[in-house]
Design a protein around this motif. Structure first.
Motif, PDB file in Angstrom:
ATOM      1  N   SER A  20       0.826  -1.203   0.000  1.00 42.94           N
ATOM      2  CA  SER A  20       0.000   0.000   0.000  1.00 42.94           C
ATOM      3  C   SER A  20       0.866   1.260   0.000  1.00 42.94           C
ATOM      4  O   SER A  20       0.540   2.239  -0.689  1.00 42.94           O
ATOM      5  CB  SER A  20      -0.958   0.002   1.187  1.00 42.94           C
ATOM      6  OG  SER A  20      -0.232   0.002   2.406  1.00 42.94           O
ATOM      7  N   VAL A  21       1.989   1.258   0.713  1.00 43.89           N
ATOM      8  CA  VAL A  21       2.896   2.406   0.693  1.00 43.89           C
ATOM      9  C   VAL A  21       3.502   2.568  -0.697  1.00 43.89           C
ATOM     10  O   VAL A  21       3.607   3.681  -1.222  1.00 43.89           O
ATOM     11  CB  VAL A  21       3.992   2.253   1.766  1.00 43.89           C
ATOM     12  CG1 VAL A  21       5.101   3.278   1.578  1.00 43.89           C
ATOM     13  CG2 VAL A  21       3.393   2.374   3.158  1.00 43.89           C
ATOM     14  N   VAL A  23       2.225   1.637  -3.607  1.00 45.11           N
ATOM     15  CA  VAL A  23       1.189   2.138  -4.516  1.00 45.11           C
ATOM     16  C   VAL A  23       0.943   3.623  -4.271  1.00 45.11           C
ATOM     17  O   VAL A  23       0.819   4.404  -5.224  1.00 45.11           O
ATOM     18  CB  VAL A  23      -0.119   1.326  -4.359  1.00 45.11           C
ATOM     19  CG1 VAL A  23      -1.279   2.002  -5.064  1.00 45.11           C
ATOM     20  CG2 VAL A  23       0.085  -0.082  -4.885  1.00 45.11           C
ATOM     21  N   PHE A  24       0.900   4.037  -3.011  1.00 51.03           N
ATOM     22  CA  PHE A  24       0.699   5.449  -2.706  1.00 51.03           C
ATOM     23  C   PHE A  24       1.834   6.297  -3.272  1.00 51.03           C
ATOM     24  O   PHE A  24       1.590   7.353  -3.864  1.00 51.03           O
ATOM     25  CB  PHE A  24       0.595   5.656  -1.191  1.00 51.03           C
ATOM     26  CG  PHE A  24       0.585   7.100  -0.795  1.00 51.03           C
ATOM     27  CD1 PHE A  24      -0.544   7.874  -0.962  1.00 51.03           C
ATOM     28  CD2 PHE A  24       1.723   7.687  -0.269  1.00 51.03           C
ATOM     29  CE1 PHE A  24      -0.550   9.209  -0.615  1.00 51.03           C
ATOM     30  CE2 PHE A  24       1.730   9.022   0.083  1.00 51.03           C
ATOM     31  CZ  PHE A  24       0.587   9.785  -0.082  1.00 51.03           C
ATOM     32  N   LEU A  25       3.079   5.859  -3.105  1.00 55.62           N
ATOM     33  CA  LEU A  25       4.210   6.634  -3.611  1.00 55.62           C
ATOM     34  C   LEU A  25       4.214   6.700  -5.136  1.00 55.62           C
ATOM     35  O   LEU A  25       4.546   7.736  -5.722  1.00 55.62           O
ATOM     36  CB  LEU A  25       5.521   6.056  -3.089  1.00 55.62           C
ATOM     37  CG  LEU A  25       5.751   6.244  -1.582  1.00 55.62           C
ATOM     38  CD1 LEU A  25       7.030   5.539  -1.162  1.00 55.62           C
ATOM     39  CD2 LEU A  25       5.788   7.701  -1.203  1.00 55.62           C
ATOM     40  N   LEU A  27       1.529   6.598  -7.063  1.00 57.96           N
ATOM     41  CA  LEU A  27       0.466   7.545  -7.407  1.00 57.96           C
ATOM     42  C   LEU A  27       0.904   8.987  -7.153  1.00 57.96           C
ATOM     43  O   LEU A  27       0.588   9.895  -7.933  1.00 57.96           O
ATOM     44  CB  LEU A  27      -0.800   7.246  -6.617  1.00 57.96           C
ATOM     45  CG  LEU A  27      -1.587   6.018  -7.063  1.00 57.96           C
ATOM     46  CD1 LEU A  27      -2.738   5.746  -6.099  1.00 57.96           C
ATOM     47  CD2 LEU A  27      -2.103   6.195  -8.470  1.00 57.96           C
ATOM     48  N   LEU A  28       1.656   9.205  -6.088  1.00 60.42           N
ATOM     49  CA  LEU A  28       2.150  10.543  -5.789  1.00 60.42           C
ATOM     50  C   LEU A  28       3.107  11.030  -6.877  1.00 60.42           C
ATOM     51  O   LEU A  28       3.009  12.173  -7.325  1.00 60.42           O
ATOM     52  CB  LEU A  28       2.857  10.535  -4.428  1.00 60.42           C
ATOM     53  CG  LEU A  28       3.340  11.869  -3.886  1.00 60.42           C
ATOM     54  CD1 LEU A  28       2.154  12.777  -3.600  1.00 60.42           C
ATOM     55  CD2 LEU A  28       4.151  11.643  -2.634  1.00 60.42           C
ATOM     56  N   CYS A  31       1.066  11.878  -9.995  1.00 58.42           N
ATOM     57  CA  CYS A  31       0.337  13.138  -9.837  1.00 58.42           C
ATOM     58  C   CYS A  31       1.278  14.331  -9.947  1.00 58.42           C
ATOM     59  O   CYS A  31       0.928  15.343 -10.570  1.00 58.42           O
ATOM     60  CB  CYS A  31      -0.382  13.172  -8.493  1.00 58.42           C
ATOM     61  SG  CYS A  31      -1.804  12.088  -8.417  1.00 58.42           S
TER      62      CYS A  31
END
Length: 80
Positions: A20-21, A23-25, A27-28, A31
Motif C-alpha cells: 500500500s505504501v 502504490v501510494f508513492l 500515485l504521488l 500526480c
C-alpha cells in the motif's frame, strides 16, 4: 493460533503495508509529473529579465556595491 499461523499472518500484514505504501508513492509521483506537465503547458510566459538601462544602471550597481562594502566593513569592525 499456532506460532506458524501468527508468523504467516504477520508476513501477510507486512506485505500488505509495504504494497500500500508503494502504490501510494507511485500515485504521488504520477500526480506530481502530471501537475508539472499541466503547469508547463499553461504557463508558457517567459520569465522577465531585469533590463540594464546603460549608465544609470551602472551607477546603481556602483552605489549598491559601495553599500555592500560599507556594511561588510561595519560588520567586521563590530566583531573585533
Amino acid at each position: 493460533m499456532t506460532p506458524s499461523e501468527l508468523l504467516l499472518e504477520g508476513v501477510e500484514l507486512m506485505l500488505f503495508g509495504i504494497g500500500s505504501v508503494f502504490v501510494f508513492l507511485v500515485l504521488l509521483i504520477v500526480c506530481i509529473r502530471l501537475m508539472s506537465a499541466v503547469i508547463g503547458r499553461f504557463d508558457s510566459a517567459p520569465i522577465a529579465q531585469p533590463a540594464s538601462n546603460g549608465p544609470a544602471a551602472t551607477e546603481a550597481d556602483a552605489d549598491l556595491l559601495a553599500a555592500i562594502q560599507t556594511a561588510i566593513h561595519q560588520h567586521r569592525a563590530r566583531r573585533g
